[in-house]
Scaffold this motif. Structure first.
Motif, short mmCIF file in Angstrom:
data_model
loop_
_atom_site.label_atom_id
_atom_site.label_comp_id
_atom_site.label_asym_id
_atom_site.label_seq_id
_atom_site.Cartn_x
_atom_site.Cartn_y
_atom_site.Cartn_z
N PHE A 1 -17.12 -31.25 -31.62
CA PHE A 1 -16.19 -31.40 -30.52
C PHE A 1 -16.15 -32.87 -30.08
O PHE A 1 -17.05 -33.34 -29.36
CB PHE A 1 -16.59 -30.49 -29.36
CG PHE A 1 -16.52 -29.03 -29.71
CD1 PHE A 1 -15.37 -28.30 -29.46
CD2 PHE A 1 -17.58 -28.40 -30.34
CE1 PHE A 1 -15.29 -26.96 -29.82
CE2 PHE A 1 -17.52 -27.06 -30.70
CZ PHE A 1 -16.36 -26.34 -30.43
N PRO A 2 -15.13 -33.61 -30.52
CA PRO A 2 -15.03 -35.03 -30.14
C PRO A 2 -14.88 -35.20 -28.63
O PRO A 2 -14.28 -34.34 -27.96
CB PRO A 2 -13.76 -35.49 -30.87
CG PRO A 2 -13.58 -34.52 -31.99
CD PRO A 2 -14.07 -33.21 -31.47
N LYS A 3 -15.43 -36.29 -28.11
CA LYS A 3 -15.19 -36.61 -26.71
C LYS A 3 -13.73 -37.01 -26.57
O LYS A 3 -13.20 -37.79 -27.37
CB LYS A 3 -16.10 -37.77 -26.28
CG LYS A 3 -17.55 -37.35 -26.09
CD LYS A 3 -18.37 -38.49 -25.50
CE LYS A 3 -19.82 -38.06 -25.27
NZ LYS A 3 -20.64 -39.19 -24.75
N LEU A 4 -13.08 -36.47 -25.55
CA LEU A 4 -11.65 -36.70 -25.38
C LEU A 4 -11.40 -37.88 -24.44
O LEU A 4 -12.25 -38.22 -23.61
CB LEU A 4 -11.00 -35.43 -24.84
CG LEU A 4 -11.19 -34.20 -25.75
CD1 LEU A 4 -10.58 -32.96 -25.12
CD2 LEU A 4 -10.57 -34.44 -27.13
N PRO A 5 -10.25 -38.55 -24.58
CA PRO A 5 -9.96 -39.75 -23.78
C PRO A 5 -9.96 -39.48 -22.28
O PRO A 5 -9.72 -38.35 -21.83
CB PRO A 5 -8.57 -40.16 -24.27
CG PRO A 5 -8.40 -39.50 -25.59
CD PRO A 5 -9.16 -38.23 -25.51
N GLU A 6 -10.24 -40.51 -21.51
CA GLU A 6 -10.15 -40.39 -20.05
C GLU A 6 -8.75 -39.95 -19.67
O GLU A 6 -7.76 -40.38 -20.26
CB GLU A 6 -10.47 -41.74 -19.40
CG GLU A 6 -11.95 -42.11 -19.45
CD GLU A 6 -12.24 -43.35 -18.63
OE1 GLU A 6 -11.45 -43.66 -17.72
OE2 GLU A 6 -13.27 -44.01 -18.90
N GLY A 7 -8.68 -39.09 -18.67
CA GLY A 7 -7.37 -38.60 -18.24
C GLY A 7 -6.98 -37.29 -18.90
O GLY A 7 -5.93 -36.72 -18.57
#
Length: 375
Positions: free
Chosen positions: A263-269
């Motif tokens: 599960f990749p870390k998702l972008p801020e926002g």
């Protein structure tokens, strides 16, 4: 995958496929490139192993340790070593979804009946029949083009060479052992397959080999247990329409690799609901319902044994019996060897197999040098 999608959609979330062309680890560079490029997917599937190490070190994958502790992953996994490839510095970064193994010999009862031969009980009996099968008009060893060749030498390493040899070569990176008599037997077995295969008979996909085995036009094949998905789709019955022998019939241990979700870390926002959906999927993948539905379709073994496996076929039951032994699973080559070393061995094996003039001694020495430099 449709089973996971069905169950995930039932939670009120929505599964959206983003499939990649090709098969196996060939997709990994594209997956890694997307994550590094700041365009991560919500979840992605790769083999368990060392391919994700750099992503973990860069802080680009989600730490799942809290979920694993809350849901008791350490308590219900069939073999605790299955979590090792997902661990880095004491934390968990992936979800194993099955136990796969290359270490299976698949045989065609119909082909041996056609040749007037008994179905072999192990690799040695099978290989001794190559000439007779050819004389009877049967393809001795069915093979698909490309990546299906890659697993064969490692299966021979553990089967013909033995599990101690497997650990010395892959685990200890002992090049002297590669130059010894036990590994020579492995190389000779690989050369025996090379000599038995007519390049004109190589088929496009491993599904075609499954059809050859069911139809009796090919006598057998070494392939991972996921080939059972093809047998299942065709309605073939294990022990009747095809036979399966774990460990080539030469030992009672098999490699324990498999597939895993990251599960990749998702972008801020990013919408918090999407991050929650990641957690929901991580939990769902190891649930009893998902494990049963997915693995019965795919032909792999579930990562947990506290579920009703009465619907397992004869081959899965053989695998589960091995899994029940404390030492049944060998560490996966994908765990013991770096991606770079794995690729070097793949290239060497493909080169040796495609060139029948490639001398056995030269192959052994090239293999030894790769292991000597392995990390």
């Amino acid at each position: 995958m449709a089973e996971f999608a069905r169950l995930f959609n039932a939670t009120g979330n929505r599964w959206v496929d983003s499939a990649l062309a090709g098969s196996g680890t060939g997709a990994n560079p594209v997956i890694i490139s997307r994550i590094l490029g700041g365009n991560p997917m919500g979840a992605t599937q790769m083999n368990t192993g060392r391919d994700a190490e750099e992503l973990i070190k860069a802080g680009l994958l989600t730490d799942l340790t809290d979920i694993a502790k809350e849901d008791g992953w350490y308590d219900f996994f069939a073999d605790k070593t299955l979590l090792k490839p997902c661990e880095y510095e004491g934390k968990i970064y992936c979800v194993p979804i099955n136990i796969h193994s290359w270490h299976w010999l698949w045989l065609s009862p119909k082909a041996f009946e056609k040749a007037g031969l008994p179905v072999p009980k192990d690799w040695n009996e099978y290989a001794a029949d190559f000439g007779k099968l050819r004389e009877a008009g049967v393809v001795p060893f069915g093979l698909a083009a490309g990546w299906p060749l890659n697993g064969i030498p490692q299966v021979l390493l553990a089967g013909v060479g033995g599990t101690d040899l497997w650990m010395k070569v892959y685990g200890d990176k002992d090049a002297a052992t590669v130059r010894g008599p036990e590994f020579r037997k492995v190389a000779e077995a690989f050369a025996q397959i090379r000599d038995a295969v007519n390049p004109a008979e190589v088929v496009p996909q491993f599904a075609d080999v499954a059809n050859q085995i069911m139809q009796g036009t090919a006598a057998g094949n070494i392939h991972g247990d996921w080939i059972q998905g093809e047998f299942s789709l065709a309605g073939a019955v294990a022990g009747k329409d095809y036979d399966c022998i774990p460990g080539l019939g030469l030992n009672d241990r098999i490699e324990g690799g498999g597939d895993a979700f990251y599960f990749p870390k998702l972008p801020e926002g990013t919408d918090p609901a999407v991050i929650e959906a990641q957690k929901t999927l991580a939990r769902l993948l190891v649930s009893k319902e998902a494990q049963l539905a997915f693995n019965l379709k795919k032909g792999s073994m579930p990562i947990r044994t506290d579920i009703d496996l009465s619907g397992a076929n004869a081959c899965m039951k053989k695998g589960l019996e091995i899994l029940s032994s404390p030492d049944g699973l060998l560490p996966s080559g994908e765990v013991l060897l770096s991606s770079d070393t794995q690729q070097q061995l793949v290239d060497l094996n493909q080169e040796f197999f495609s060139d029948k003039s490639y001398a056995l001694d030269d192959y052994i020495e090239a293999y030894a040098k790769i292991i000597e430099a392995a990390d």
